[in-house]
Design an enzyme around this catalytic site. Structure first.
Site, short mmCIF file in Angstrom:
data_model
loop_
_atom_site.label_atom_id
_atom_site.label_comp_id
_atom_site.label_asym_id
_atom_site.label_seq_id
_atom_site.Cartn_x
_atom_site.Cartn_y
_atom_site.Cartn_z
N ASP A 153 -8.74 -5.11 6.70
CA ASP A 153 -9.28 -6.04 5.71
C ASP A 153 -10.24 -7.04 6.34
OD1 ASP A 153 -8.05 -5.57 2.94
OD2 ASP A 153 -6.30 -5.48 4.23
N ARG B 87 6.94 -6.06 3.28
CA ARG B 87 5.70 -6.66 2.77
C ARG B 87 5.64 -6.50 1.26
NH1 ARG B 87 -0.43 -5.31 4.80
NH2 ARG B 87 0.04 -3.18 4.09
N GLU C 125 -6.54 -12.06 6.54
CA GLU C 125 -7.29 -10.83 6.31
C GLU C 125 -8.77 -11.04 5.99
OE1 GLU C 125 -4.94 -7.79 4.07
OE2 GLU C 125 -3.84 -9.55 3.36
N ASP D 118 16.63 -11.37 -2.74
CA ASP D 118 17.94 -11.06 -3.34
C ASP D 118 18.40 -9.66 -2.96
OD1 ASP D 118 18.09 -13.56 -4.48
OD2 ASP D 118 17.61 -12.90 -6.51
N HIS E 25 0.83 -1.21 0.00
CA HIS E 25 0.00 0.00 0.00
C HIS E 25 0.86 1.26 0.00
CE1 HIS E 25 -3.78 -2.10 0.31
NE2 HIS E 25 -3.36 -2.78 1.36
#
Length: 253
Positions: free
Chosen positions: A177, A73, A151, A87, A48
């Protein structure tokens, strides 16, 4: 060179409560200011926010000198995106919108090298300090902490199955959520939502699986801590800035 130790993962395994801050403002200077404020962990949110995988390296470098663990996230439970973040040097990931055990297993596979998983192998990345970490591929999984986010009602129904997937290190509850899934869009403090989360934390505690949460409702957060929540995000950088600015302006009304 030794592989960097994941202090956040070690703290969860030891049963220590970890207090965190959510970083959603796409400016590493903000994260740098917050990094010195005593939080145990900080969320770098690419779901977000405008932050993408290339920018994550900048945030990881920004936080590295400070005693705070970076949690990243991704925008989705996507193996390609997860590979890029790993990575880049991320060691703790929070995977959004995990609905069932199969999706949790897919996340585990994405953070694990073959033959147990599907993470692509590259020896010269920031994660391996560009090849300086001897035997990185053999040690990497031990220092990766995988958190999955519950969620929806469906995910709550499947909570035990999700939490017990081998390789899942913790389960995070997203009140906003969950509220939407319960029919309370924009109302994460609805009693039914709070009760579902508290019950979920108790269910995880019975399995000895760490539970996490983000909320701006400080009283509710204290209730989740008492119920057994272990990694708790207590605020969001943008919210802190706005509230402080409003409060200062009110002082001069």
């Amino acid at each position: 060179m030794d592989i960097p130790k994941n202090l956040f993962k070690a703290a969860l395994r030891a049963g220590h409560v970890q207090i965190g801050m959510w970083s959603s403002l796409s400016d590493p200077t903000v994260s740098e200011i917050l990094a010195g404020c005593g939080y145990d962990w900080m969320m770098i949110d690419t779901e977000h926010s405008p932050i993408g995988a290339p920018e994550v390296i900048t945030y990881l470098r920004t936080l590295a000198p400070y005693p705070v663990s970076a949690v990243v996230r991704p925008s989705w439970n996507n193996a390609v995106e997860i590979k890029k973040l790993l990575d880049a040097g991320a060691q703790t990931l929070l995977i959004p919108y995990v609905q069932n055990a199969d999706e949790a297993r897919a996340a585990v596979a994405a953070v694990t090298y073959p033959t147990s998983g599907i993470r692509g192998v590259s020896g010269i990345t920031r994660a391996s300090r560009y090849g300086a970490v001897s035997g990185y591929a053999l040690q990497a999984r031990d220092e990766i902490c995988l958190l999955v986010q519950v969620e929806t009602r469906e995910a709550l129904d499947n909570l035990e199955e999700i939490a017990q997937v081998a390789g899942v290190d913790g389960v995070f509850f997203g009140p906003a959520d969950l509220a939407a899934s319960f029919g309370y869009l924009g109302q994460p403090s609805q009693p039914e939502v709070k009760e579902a989360i508290l019950t979920g934390i108790a269910r995880l505690k019975a399995l000895d699986v760490p539970a996490g949460i983000l909320s701006l409702d400080q009283q509710f957060l204290r209730e989740t801590k008492q119920a057994g929540a272990q990694f708790i995000a207590v605020d969001v950088d943008s919210g802190l800035l706005r509230r402080a600015a409003l409060a200062r302006r009110a002082d001069w009304a």
